[in-house]
Design an enzyme around this catalytic site. Structure first.
Site, PDB file in Angstrom:
ATOM      1  CB  SER A  12      -0.973  -0.062   1.166  1.00  0.00           C
ATOM      2  OG  SER A  12      -0.378   0.160   2.266  1.00  0.00           O
ATOM      3  CG  ASN A  13       3.687   2.653   3.091  1.00  0.00           C
ATOM      4  OD1 ASN A  13       3.389   3.912   3.264  1.00  0.00           O
ATOM      5  ND2 ASN A  13       3.478   1.509   3.814  1.00  0.00           N
ATOM      6  NE  ARG A  58      20.423 -11.090   8.821  1.00  0.00           N
ATOM      7  CZ  ARG A  58      19.086 -11.071   8.746  1.00  0.00           C
ATOM      8  NH1 ARG A  58      18.427 -10.361   8.073  1.00  0.00           N
ATOM      9  NH2 ARG A  58      18.583 -11.840   9.783  1.00  0.00           N
ATOM     10  CG  MET A  83       8.136  -6.972   6.395  1.00  0.00           C
ATOM     11  SD  MET A  83       7.923  -5.585   7.404  1.00  0.00           S
ATOM     12  CE  MET A  83       7.548  -6.205   9.014  1.00  0.00           C
ATOM     13  CG  ASN A 100      11.988   1.421   6.680  1.00  0.00           C
ATOM     14  OD1 ASN A 100      11.178   0.868   6.132  1.00  0.00           O
ATOM     15  ND2 ASN A 100      12.239   1.097   8.211  1.00  0.00           N
ATOM     16  CG  HIS A 102       9.535   1.873  12.247  1.00  0.00           C
ATOM     17  ND1 HIS A 102       9.313   0.510  12.192  1.00  0.00           N
ATOM     18  CD2 HIS A 102       9.007   2.254  13.819  1.00  0.00           C
ATOM     19  CE1 HIS A 102       9.266  -0.134  13.580  1.00  0.00           C
ATOM     20  NE2 HIS A 102       8.996   0.770  14.380  1.00  0.00           N
ATOM     21  CB  SER A 129       9.185   7.511  12.052  1.00  0.00           C
ATOM     22  OG  SER A 129       8.743   7.668  13.385  1.00  0.00           O
ATOM     23  CG  ASP A 138      13.067   0.192  12.866  1.00  0.00           C
ATOM     24  OD1 ASP A 138      13.078   0.163  11.555  1.00  0.00           O
ATOM     25  OD2 ASP A 138      12.496  -0.973  13.163  1.00  0.00           O
ATOM     26  CD  GLN A 166      -2.094  10.826   8.866  1.00  0.00           C
ATOM     27  OE1 GLN A 166      -1.570  11.607   8.251  1.00  0.00           O
ATOM     28  NE2 GLN A 166      -3.343  10.677   8.953  1.00  0.00           N
TER      29      GLN A 166
HETATM   30  C1  GRF Z   1       3.697  -0.581   7.021  1.00  0.00           C
HETATM   31  O1  GRF Z   1       2.940  -0.234   8.241  1.00  0.00           O
HETATM   32  C2  GRF Z   1       5.293  -0.381   7.184  1.00  0.00           C
HETATM   33  O2  GRF Z   1       5.173   0.723   7.898  1.00  0.00           O
HETATM   34  C3  GRF Z   1       5.371  -1.745   7.631  1.00  0.00           C
HETATM   35  O3  GRF Z   1       4.724  -2.592   7.254  1.00  0.00           O
HETATM   36  C4  GRF Z   1       3.682  -2.382   6.556  1.00  0.00           C
HETATM   37  C5  GRF Z   1       3.786  -2.336   5.196  1.00  0.00           C
HETATM   38  O4  GRF Z   1       2.465  -1.932   4.474  1.00  0.00           O
HETATM   39  N1  GRF Z   1       6.699  -1.944   7.898  1.00  0.00           N
HETATM   40  P1  GRF Z   1       2.495  -1.818   2.937  1.00  0.00           P
HETATM   41  O5  GRF Z   1       3.079  -3.276   2.394  1.00  0.00           O
HETATM   42  O6  GRF Z   1       3.178  -0.902   2.418  1.00  0.00           O
HETATM   43  O7  GRF Z   1       0.954  -1.980   2.636  1.00  0.00           O
END
Ligand code: GRF
Length: 205
Positions: A12-13, A58, A83, A100, A102, A129, A138, A166
């Site tokens: 969604s971001n 990693r 993640m 990032n 958070h 943030s 973070d 937000q």
């Molecule tokens: C968001 O809340 C982000 O801050 C967190 O994981 C979620 C990811 O949501 N780290 P999306 O995949 O952007 O919908």
């Protein structure tokens, strides 16, 4: 002037970033089938999957991830619900050009399950943030924060939705500032040329 967006899930971001008109040259996911990959496909944005589980360490994962990122020569790398904890070596590669988002008001509630932890702590304000990525989880310089109230009968789900709304406001804003060359980091603190407000408070339920 383009951005590579790293995701692990729903995206969604990513959607908010694209909707804001930010030039996204590629989307890279460490999870096959992540919802954000469909968003990329619908928008005609190149997408790649680099599965962390396919690599013994990693570092081996990050070498391939970075090779994919670098293929698009981005100005900025934007972690958006990506993640994975990344190593100092990976961070150094993109120092000062990796952001990032958070879901907490940092420095409170780094790590996972931030909404549950804010509720359990009895916090009255919670939020999100956008920060530069540094080796410590973070903990990088904060670009912008948005605060929302924690309501009396909140659930983690309701609170997370209020915060996510937000995230979709502040993350595109921070990325635009970066691309416009407006962000200045001084002694671990970020200012924005032109005195743009680096906070949002939204008390809509
Ligand atoms: C968001 O809340 C982000 O801050 C967190 O994981 C979620 C990811 O949501 N780290 P999306 O995949 O952007 O919908």
């Amino acid at each position: 002037m383009s951005v590579v967006v790293l995701i692990s899930g729903r995206g969604s971001n990513l959607q908010a970033i694209v909707d804001a008109g930010i030039p996204v040259s590629a989307v890279i996911s460490n999870v096959a089938g992540a919802g954000g990959l469909d968003i990329a496909a619908r928008r005609g944005i190149p997408a790649r999957v680099v599965k962390h589980g396919d690599f013994p360490t990693r570092e081996a994962f990050e070498d391939v991830l970075a090779a994919e990122v670098d293929r698009f020569a981005p100005k900025l790398v934007a972690h958006a619900g990506f993640m994975r904890i990344v190593t100092a070596g990976y961070v150094a590669r993109y120092a000062g050009r990796m952001l990032n988002v958070h879901p907490s008001l940092l420095p409170s509630f780094t790590g996972l399950h931030t909404h549950e932890r804010a509720l359990a702590a009895g916090a009255k304000l919670h939020g999100c943030s956008v920060h530069f990525v540094t080796p410590e989880l973070d903990a990088g310089p904060i670009v912008i924060q948005a605060a929302v109230p924690v309501l009396a009968n909140d659930t983690a789900d309701a609170l997370s939705k209020r915060v996510l709304r937000q995230e979709h406001v502040v993350y595109p804003r921070a990325i635009k500032w970066f691309l416009e060359g407006k962000l200045v980091i001084d002694n671990g603190r970020v200012s924005v040329k032109g005195n743009n407000a680096q906070f949002v408070f939204d008390d809509r339920p």
